[in-house]
Design a protein around this motif. Sequence first.
Motif, PDB file in Angstrom:
ATOM      1  N   LEU A 295       0.859  -1.184   0.000  1.00 27.59           N
ATOM      2  CA  LEU A 295       0.000   0.000   0.000  1.00 27.59           C
ATOM      3  C   LEU A 295       0.893   1.231   0.000  1.00 27.59           C
ATOM      4  O   LEU A 295       1.906   1.282   0.707  1.00 27.59           O
ATOM      5  N   LEU A 296       0.512   2.215  -0.787  1.00 24.03           N
ATOM      6  CA  LEU A 296       1.311   3.430  -0.926  1.00 24.03           C
ATOM      7  C   LEU A 296       0.478   4.655  -0.582  1.00 24.03           C
ATOM      8  O   LEU A 296      -0.682   4.776  -1.001  1.00 24.03           O
ATOM      9  N   ASP A 297       1.056   5.558   0.186  1.00 29.04           N
ATOM     10  CA  ASP A 297       0.430   6.831   0.506  1.00 29.04           C
ATOM     11  C   ASP A 297       1.500   7.923   0.379  1.00 29.04           C
ATOM     12  O   ASP A 297       2.392   8.019   1.216  1.00 29.04           O
ATOM     13  N   ASN A 298       1.399   8.716  -0.678  1.00 29.86           N
ATOM     14  CA  ASN A 298       2.363   9.783  -0.895  1.00 29.86           C
ATOM     15  C   ASN A 298       1.902  11.113  -0.351  1.00 29.86           C
ATOM     16  O   ASN A 298       2.448  12.174  -0.682  1.00 29.86           O
ATOM     17  N   GLY A 299       0.831  11.096   0.476  1.00 26.81           N
ATOM     18  CA  GLY A 299       0.365  12.311   1.119  1.00 26.81           C
ATOM     19  C   GLY A 299      -0.208  13.333   0.179  1.00 26.81           C
ATOM     20  O   GLY A 299      -0.136  14.531   0.432  1.00 26.81           O
ATOM     21  N   GLU A 300      -0.832  12.862  -0.917  1.00 22.50           N
ATOM     22  CA  GLU A 300      -1.328  13.777  -1.930  1.00 22.50           C
ATOM     23  C   GLU A 300      -2.794  14.122  -1.747  1.00 22.50           C
ATOM     24  O   GLU A 300      -3.347  14.926  -2.487  1.00 22.50           O
ATOM     25  N   GLU A 301      -3.462  13.470  -0.807  1.00 23.17           N
ATOM     26  CA  GLU A 301      -4.896  13.716  -0.620  1.00 23.17           C
ATOM     27  C   GLU A 301      -5.118  14.951   0.259  1.00 23.17           C
ATOM     28  O   GLU A 301      -4.305  15.243   1.121  1.00 23.17           O
TER      29      GLU A 301
END
Length: 209
Positions: free
Chosen positions: A203-209
């Motif tokens: 799972l990836l979360d690049n903090g773009e939300e």
Amino acid sequence: ARSFHNTIEDIAEHYPPQVLRLLMNHIGTHDTPRALTVLAGEPDQGRGREWQAARTLSPQQRERGLRLMRLASALQYCLPGVPCIYYGDEAGMEGYRDPFNRGCYPWGREDAGLLQWYRRLGRLRHVAPALQEGRYRPVAAPADTVCFQRLAGESALLCAVNRAEGERTILLPPRWHARTVNLGGGWVEGEILHLPALECAILLDNGEE
């Protein structure tokens, strides 16, 4: 899993971050039998060249080996360091000790599914800052299951691998609740990650939300 995490954390504590990020992550090399053969084949137990030359994986062994190669390569690409691929491992090559681990690359006969898997792992490293410089943080998981995070500022990645013959579930940290699995065969329901047998999830979360 506990021994795995202890080993990784011990390595991380003994190297400066700049060096840790450049360590070479190998599964196989020219000095070892092919990873696919080690994972799924009969141990050679010191047998001679004639025995090694006559052995290939059965269809059942090969299918299991390919699944295990996906698990091993997920760890290889997601742990701190640089994934270093011995030519042909990404194509599903087999072989026992030298010279059987040094065959010609199987041009036109590569395992298409495994090759595509490696390509997707490579693209993931390209778009995930957490894999380039992220800190290693283990996540509690049941037996036969490894789960960890890589954290770098706003970018984060979670990798979970289930080597068991049955499904396992993992209680996720809040950041990963209700997230979509980017790569692998697991899925998230609320705060729980479900991992089928011999499966992984990234799972990836690049903090773009």
